[in-house]
Design a protein around this motif. Structure first.
Motif, PDB file in Angstrom:
ATOM      1  N   GLY A  91      52.827  17.752   5.612  1.00  0.00           N
ATOM      2  CA  GLY A  91      51.630  17.626   4.796  1.00  0.00           C
ATOM      3  C   GLY A  91      50.372  17.903   5.594  1.00  0.00           C
ATOM      4  N   GLN A  92      49.215  17.535   5.018  1.00  0.00           N
ATOM      5  CA  GLN A  92      47.924  17.805   5.648  1.00  0.00           C
ATOM      6  C   GLN A  92      47.110  16.522   5.748  1.00  0.00           C
ATOM      7  OE1 GLN A  92      44.835  20.273   3.583  1.00  0.00           O
ATOM      8  NE2 GLN A  92      44.918  21.541   5.429  1.00  0.00           N
ATOM      9  N   LEU A  93      46.517  16.316   6.913  1.00  0.00           N
ATOM     10  CA  LEU A  93      45.607  15.202   7.126  1.00  0.00           C
ATOM     11  C   LEU A  93      44.187  15.715   6.920  1.00  0.00           C
ATOM     12  CD1 LEU A  93      45.168  12.249   8.021  1.00  0.00           C
ATOM     13  CD2 LEU A  93      45.024  13.086  10.381  1.00  0.00           C
ATOM     14  N   THR A  94      43.514  15.207   5.888  1.00  0.00           N
ATOM     15  CA  THR A  94      42.158  15.666   5.572  1.00  0.00           C
ATOM     16  C   THR A  94      41.186  14.533   5.840  1.00  0.00           C
ATOM     17  OG1 THR A  94      42.331  15.015   3.232  1.00  0.00           O
ATOM     18  CG2 THR A  94      43.022  17.249   3.805  1.00  0.00           C
ATOM     19  N   MET A  95      40.220  14.768   6.713  1.00  0.00           N
ATOM     20  CA  MET A  95      39.280  13.701   7.057  1.00  0.00           C
ATOM     21  C   MET A  95      37.912  14.273   7.390  1.00  0.00           C
ATOM     22  SD  MET A  95      40.031  12.533  10.988  1.00  0.00           S
ATOM     23  CE  MET A  95      41.696  12.011  10.672  1.00  0.00           C
ATOM     24  N   TYR A 116      53.924  13.268  14.494  1.00  0.00           N
ATOM     25  CA  TYR A 116      54.036  14.076  13.281  1.00  0.00           C
ATOM     26  C   TYR A 116      53.649  15.529  13.590  1.00  0.00           C
ATOM     27  CZ  TYR A 116      53.948   9.343  11.443  1.00  0.00           C
ATOM     28  OH  TYR A 116      54.218   8.013  11.209  1.00  0.00           O
ATOM     29  N   PRO A 117      54.494  16.242  14.319  1.00  0.00           N
ATOM     30  CA  PRO A 117      54.137  17.601  14.769  1.00  0.00           C
ATOM     31  C   PRO A 117      54.012  18.628  13.644  1.00  0.00           C
ATOM     32  CG  PRO A 117      56.424  17.094  15.309  1.00  0.00           C
ATOM     33  CD  PRO A 117      55.816  15.816  14.842  1.00  0.00           C
ATOM     34  N   LYS A 118      54.540  18.343  12.458  1.00  0.00           N
ATOM     35  CA  LYS A 118      54.485  19.309  11.368  1.00  0.00           C
ATOM     36  C   LYS A 118      53.221  19.180  10.520  1.00  0.00           C
ATOM     37  CE  LYS A 118      59.510  19.754  10.810  1.00  0.00           C
ATOM     38  NZ  LYS A 118      60.633  19.635   9.850  1.00  0.00           N
ATOM     39  N   VAL A 119      52.459  18.125  10.730  1.00  0.00           N
ATOM     40  CA  VAL A 119      51.249  17.908   9.937  1.00  0.00           C
ATOM     41  C   VAL A 119      50.169  18.914  10.327  1.00  0.00           C
ATOM     42  CG1 VAL A 119      49.317  16.300   9.572  1.00  0.00           C
ATOM     43  CG2 VAL A 119      51.674  15.476   9.467  1.00  0.00           C
ATOM     44  N   THR A 120      49.453  19.434   9.324  1.00  0.00           N
ATOM     45  CA  THR A 120      48.298  20.296   9.577  1.00  0.00           C
ATOM     46  C   THR A 120      47.019  19.479   9.322  1.00  0.00           C
ATOM     47  OG1 THR A 120      48.315  21.138   7.301  1.00  0.00           O
ATOM     48  CG2 THR A 120      49.545  22.389   8.967  1.00  0.00           C
ATOM     49  N   TYR A 121      45.867  20.044   9.705  1.00  0.00           N
ATOM     50  CA  TYR A 121      44.636  19.258   9.716  1.00  0.00           C
ATOM     51  C   TYR A 121      43.483  19.989   9.033  1.00  0.00           C
ATOM     52  CZ  TYR A 121      47.231  16.681  13.223  1.00  0.00           C
ATOM     53  OH  TYR A 121      48.199  15.969  13.869  1.00  0.00           O
ATOM     54  N   LYS A 122      42.660  19.201   8.340  1.00  0.00           N
ATOM     55  CA  LYS A 122      41.388  19.676   7.802  1.00  0.00           C
ATOM     56  C   LYS A 122      40.356  18.614   8.167  1.00  0.00           C
ATOM     57  CE  LYS A 122      38.968  20.607   3.441  1.00  0.00           C
ATOM     58  NZ  LYS A 122      39.101  20.590   1.965  1.00  0.00           N
ATOM     59  N   ILE A 123      39.511  18.929   9.161  1.00  0.00           N
ATOM     60  CA  ILE A 123      38.543  17.961   9.673  1.00  0.00           C
ATOM     61  C   ILE A 123      37.145  18.529   9.483  1.00  0.00           C
ATOM     62  CG2 ILE A 123      37.789  16.629  11.675  1.00  0.00           C
ATOM     63  CD1 ILE A 123      40.634  16.936  12.797  1.00  0.00           C
ATOM     64  N   GLN A 124      36.301  17.794   8.770  1.00  0.00           N
ATOM     65  CA  GLN A 124      34.940  18.237   8.492  1.00  0.00           C
ATOM     66  C   GLN A 124      33.937  17.285   9.126  1.00  0.00           C
ATOM     67  OE1 GLN A 124      36.085  19.288   3.935  1.00  0.00           O
ATOM     68  NE2 GLN A 124      33.963  19.636   4.478  1.00  0.00           N
ATOM     69  N   GLN A 125      32.873  17.850   9.668  1.00  0.00           N
ATOM     70  CA  GLN A 125      31.810  17.035  10.249  1.00  0.00           C
ATOM     71  C   GLN A 125      30.582  17.091   9.358  1.00  0.00           C
ATOM     72  OE1 GLN A 125      29.604  18.383  13.776  1.00  0.00           O
ATOM     73  NE2 GLN A 125      30.084  16.419  14.710  1.00  0.00           N
TER      74      GLN A 125
END
Length: 306
Positions: A91-95, A116-125
């Motif tokens: 899945g995706q970690l969105t933060m 959790y090596p399969k997780v993708t990321y969406k990180i916004q500042q």
């Protein structure tokens, strides 16, 4: 045809016998024979022919067998991936992260990636108020924000309350102790935020409580540039402690602003109330609560029951 029929067909081809395929599939022979006939009638071809005690696959059957293997594999992979997403393994970690982020966030993300090596990321500042809106809009699930803000819509994990520092150039040492806002009267302050938002508001509000006029000459939201300007004695600034941790190596003096001034900034991790968090987000919260050195052991509203 459905995936169940294709799996029956795979078993018959590989066992070369309906009876052996039935034993492998733990079903009786008549339903298996019926399913094979139904497939041949639907396709209008002969898929298997009897050759003595064994079944031989026809050319048409070989073609279907090849596709059946691919479809069975895809189905298994789909079920596995859906299960992993449900468990937070995939899945995706969105933060979102406030401009002055949590000091140990990079280390915790490294730990999270190991688990959790399969997780993708969406990180916004962005600024805290905008991050709150992104969580409301479900563009992101989690956000690290700077308080105080109106948080009725959110569950909050309180992190820590950090002090502020007056920073000046190293060219001259102004003080030998903690400072008060009165000590800043002769400074030229360039504030590390935009008017009306976040840190900018907290600083001006502290001066206002003391009926003081802040010696502010402007603002600069580019933190690296701000630190460079301070180090070259263009200006001074007031910054939260996190900024000093995140931007090291500049030629500055940092003087802690006395706690009696009442200038401090609580930080929190928020997520939307009454909305089911993905297990990826839940796993991150659990790890953050376990690993963060800056976590205050106080949770406004826990995940369970949201």
């Amino acid at each position: 045809m459905d995936i169940r029929q294709l799996r029956y067909f795979i078993a018959i081809v590989e066992e070369r016998s309906i009876s052996a395929a039935a034993r492998r599939l733990h079903i009786s022979q008549p339903p298996l024979s019926q399913q094979l006939r139904a497939m041949e009638e639907e396709l209008g071809v002969i898929l298997l022919e009897r050759n003595g005690k064994h079944m031989e696959v026809t050319d048409a059957g070989k073609t279907l067998y090849s596709y059946a293997l691919q479809m069975d594999q895809l189905m298994q992979e789909a079920k596995m991936e859906v299960s992993e997403v449900e468990n937070g393994v995939n899945g995706q970690l969105t933060m979102g992260v406030n401009t002055f982020s949590v000091p140990d966030l990079p280390e915790i993300l490294h730990q999270f990636q190991k688990y959790y090596p399969k997780v993708t990321y969406k990180i916004q500042q962005n600024e805290s108020a905008h991050l709150c809106q992104l969580v409301r809009d479900r563009a992101i699930e989690l956000a690290f924000i700077r308080l105080p803000l109106e948080l009725d819509d959110f569950s909050v994990l309180h992190l820590y309350t950090e002090p502020f520092y007056l920073i000046t150039s190293q060219k001259q040492k102004r003080f030998e102790h903690e400072v008060t806002l009165a000590d800043t009267a002769n400074e030229r302050l360039l504030l590390p935020s935009t008017q009306g938002l976040g840190v900018h508001y907290l600083i001006l509000e502290a001066y206002s409580r003391l009926d003081m006029h802040p010696p502010v000459v402007g603002e600069c939201s580019d933190i690296a540039l701000l630190m460079e300007l301070v180090s070259t004695d263009f200006c001074s600034s007031i910054v939260p402690e996190t900024l000093l941790h995140r931007h090291k190596g500049f030629s500055i003096h940092a003087y802690k602003i006395s706690s009696t001034v009442g200038m401090s900034s609580p930080l929190g991790l928020i997520w939307l109330k009454n909305h089911r968090l993905s297990n990826t987000a839940r796993n991150f919260i659990d790890l953050f609560k376990k690993e963060s050195r800056y976590l205050q052991h106080h949770v406004h509203k826990e995940m369970d029951g949201d």
